[in-house]
Design an enzyme around this catalytic site. Structure first.
Site, short mmCIF file in Angstrom:
data_model
loop_
_atom_site.label_atom_id
_atom_site.label_comp_id
_atom_site.label_asym_id
_atom_site.label_seq_id
_atom_site.Cartn_x
_atom_site.Cartn_y
_atom_site.Cartn_z
N LYS B 80 0.84 -1.20 0.00
CA LYS B 80 0.00 0.00 0.00
C LYS B 80 0.88 1.25 0.00
CE LYS B 80 -3.99 2.11 2.38
NZ LYS B 80 -4.93 2.03 3.53
N SER B 155 -9.98 2.20 2.44
CA SER B 155 -9.04 2.92 1.62
C SER B 155 -8.04 2.03 0.87
CB SER B 155 -8.25 3.90 2.48
OG SER B 155 -7.45 3.21 3.42
N SER B 179 -10.52 -0.07 6.68
CA SER B 179 -9.85 0.05 5.38
C SER B 179 -9.12 -1.19 4.89
CB SER B 179 -8.86 1.22 5.42
OG SER B 179 -9.53 2.44 5.31
#
Lengths: 99, 505
Positions: B80, B155, B179
């Site tokens: 990420k 997210s 998320s």
């Protein structure tokens, strides 16, 4: 009656260092009004005698030995800087013209 | 080498360690897959085959030299783009950090490297991890491999989509309000939010420091446990890191036995606002748990209904403080520095230009909640609600070993549907937020497809603080039973993305 006014949002934008355009302020004022009205529901909870939690888990202060350790070189620390001068961060003027 | 794409991470690790296949071959197969499907999926913000293949070659050399590495050595992972990496840009999905090369690695990054994992690239996310759809990325939305017109969650939507699209067998995420779990649920994969402090926040670009938790994504429960173990554990660089051993997550994933386990169904999560197909799969999952020998009871957590409003006061408050560091002085974007403007003017212009709408909303909301005169009514009261939510969990875990709920109230929604309606977007995290506020552990595992739209549904399993292993034990038992029923993983039902044949049906 709105939970938050456009003037308040303009003030918040200044405090937040966000130079927002007028149309952005209009848009955010309407949305923030809706969000503040929704989150205000926390007031319904009877919690006078409840201690607040700033953190999920109990924390104690953490100390470490005061020893010199490897750290960033000046070159590394300045590597992402928008402007550099004499091995330092170069920044716009901090004080007003007349100061 | 497309068969390499469908192997589990555990199997790839075994094959690489036995030198039946090289890390370079496995990495190249995934890079080829990325080149093939990225134009449709947009899971990655940065892919650099040379840097990635160099990592793979180094692992092959270490193995050839007789070094004994961990079980995931040579296995690719998508990372990420909120974790700092010295060899790849780190943007947090924001224009304010476009092209930034961090001078140090996050602890999670260093541990991936030490374990011999090969970082394939940096994955897309909602800007500064604020969002539930990845539509808030400054670099365009990621698409759900199940239906390219829908969101992959957020997210960590780039990370969930990359794993669901077979671009990577594993990926990292961060979970502040759901998320990791919500993107896992809506893409039909496994996502785990470890106990807060169980995985290090050092080098993780901060959103809400009392909530942010790094965790793994994978296509199966054991792989998630292996990645969890690889990057977790105490870190002296994170002062909120827990001084305890990583719970035995891998052993629990292998055990997969829940006979006699006490399972609580959270009464407050269901009914209005929940999609019928989500509830149907959830109720079947609960019946399945009973059939596997678990004792199921209903448990009430009366304060959970206030978790969402409390979260949207606490998280923005912390964000407004954390994001003050983006001041246009030391790194990142600077706008309007023409020699006439003051530092404050440059700062305000830069932040207006560099932050997207959701980040601006949350900074202002947090600034408001922390203002004198409003502090007690908003932030202070939210902190009290946080205490009550922890007490609800404590009481529940006196009665049961784990709690279960749907991971999300709905399946993946269409891109654009909630983009300018913040409150509708926030509802996606209704069931995941309580765990962030209380700091305990929770996982999402696939539990079927909703009848209405044929899209994946996630089962959330919540465990007490440092009870992460229970999430894996229950998750693995559910996975095994469902895969026996389905004749394979849920992802085998996803449409293929190859070639030009993809059509939304």
């Amino acid at each position: 009656m709105s939970a938050i006014t456009r003037d308040e949002v303009a003030h918040l934008a200044r405090l937040s260092r966000l130079a927002l355009a007028d149309e952005e302020l209009d848009h955010f004022a309407a949305q923030l009004d809706q969000i503040v009205a929704a989150v205000a529901r926390v007031a319904e909870v009877a919690a006078d005698d409840i201690p607040p939690s700033s953190h999920a888990l109990p924390l104690t202060n953490v100390f470490r030995p005061d020893e010199v350790r490897a750290s960033l070189t000046p070159e590394q620390a300045l590597s992402g800087a928008p402007a550099v001068e004499d091995d330092r961060f170069r920044v716009p003027r901090i004080l007003g013209e007349e100061a | 080498m497309t068969e390499l794409l469908h192997k589990t991470a555990a199997e790839l690790g075994r094959l690489i360690a036995a030198r039946e296949v090289s890390a370079v071959e496995v990495t190249q197969a995934h890079l080829d897959r990325i080149a093939e499907v990225e134009p449709k999926v947009n899971a990655f913000l940065h892919v650099d085959p040379e840097t990635t293949l160099a990592q793979a070659r180094a692992v092959d050399e270490r193995i050839a030299g007789g070094e004994r590495l961990g079980p995931l050595a040579g296995v690719p992972v998508a990372h990420k783009d909120v974790f700092t990496t010295t060899d790849m840009p780190t943007t947090a999905g924001s224009k304010i950090l476009e092209g930034w090369r961090p001078p140090y690695d996050a602890t999670v990054t260093s541990r991936l490297r030490e374990a011999g994992l090969v970082i394939l690239g940096k994955t897309n996310l909602d800007e500064f991890a604020m969002g539930s759809s990845t539509e808030n990325s400054a670099y365009g939305p990621t698409r759900n491999p199940w239906d390219l017109s829908r969101i992959p969650g957020g997210s960590s939507g780039g990370s969930s989509a990359a794993v669901a699209a077979y671009e990577a067998p594993l990926s990292t995420g961060t979970d502040t309000g759901g998320s990791i779990r919500q993107p896992a649920a809506v893409t039909g994969i496994v996502g785990m939010k470890p106990t807060y402090g169980g995985s290090s926040r050092y080098g993780l670009i901060a959103f809400a420091s009392s909530l942010d938790t790094p965790g793994p994504f994978a296509r199966n429960v054991l792989d998630a446990a292996l990645l969890h173990e690889a990057f977790s554990g105490h870190d002296v660089m994170d002062s909120t890191s827990i001084h305890a051993h990583v719970p035995p997550v891998v052993e629990a994933a292998r055990q997969a036995d829940i006979a006699g386990l006490r399972v609580g169904v959270v009464k407050e999560f269901g009914g209005e606002g929940y999609q019928p197909g989500v509830l149907a799969r959830f109720h079947e999952a609960v019946e399945l748990l009973e059939s596997l020998g678990a004792k199921v009871v209903e448990v009430s957590c009366p304060s959970f209904g206030y978790a969402l409003p409390a979260y949207y006061l606490i998280a923005p408050s912390e964000c407004s403080s954390n994001l003050a560091r983006f001041d246009a002085m030391r790194y990142g974007l600077r706008v309007g520095d023409d020699g006439t403007r003051s530092a404050e003017e440059v700062m305000s212009m830069t932040r207006a230009a560099g932050f997207g709408p959701e980040v601006k909303r949350r900074i202002m909301l947090g600034t408001y909640a922390l203002s004198s005169g409003y502090y007690d009514a908003y932030y202070g009261q939210a902190q009290k609600v946080r205490t009550l939510i922890s007490r609800d969990f404590d009481a529940a875990f006196h009665q049961v070993d784990v709690l279960v709920s749907p991971t999300t109230p709905t399946t993946a929604f269409p891109i654009g549907e909630r983009a300018d309606d913040p409150m509708a977007m926030y509802l996606a995290d209704l069931c995941t937020i309580p765990t962030n506020l209380a700091g305990n552990a929770a996982i999402s595992v696939p539990c079927g497809l909703a009848d209405e739209d044929g899209l994946p549904v996630g089962l959330q399993i919540m465990a007490p603080v440092l009870g992460d292993d229970r999430c894996y034990r229950v998750g693995a038992a559910v996975e095994k039973a469902l895969e026996d029923r389905w004749g394979g993983s849920l992802l085998t039902k996803a449409p293929a993305l190859e070639g030009l044949g993809y059509q939304h049906g």
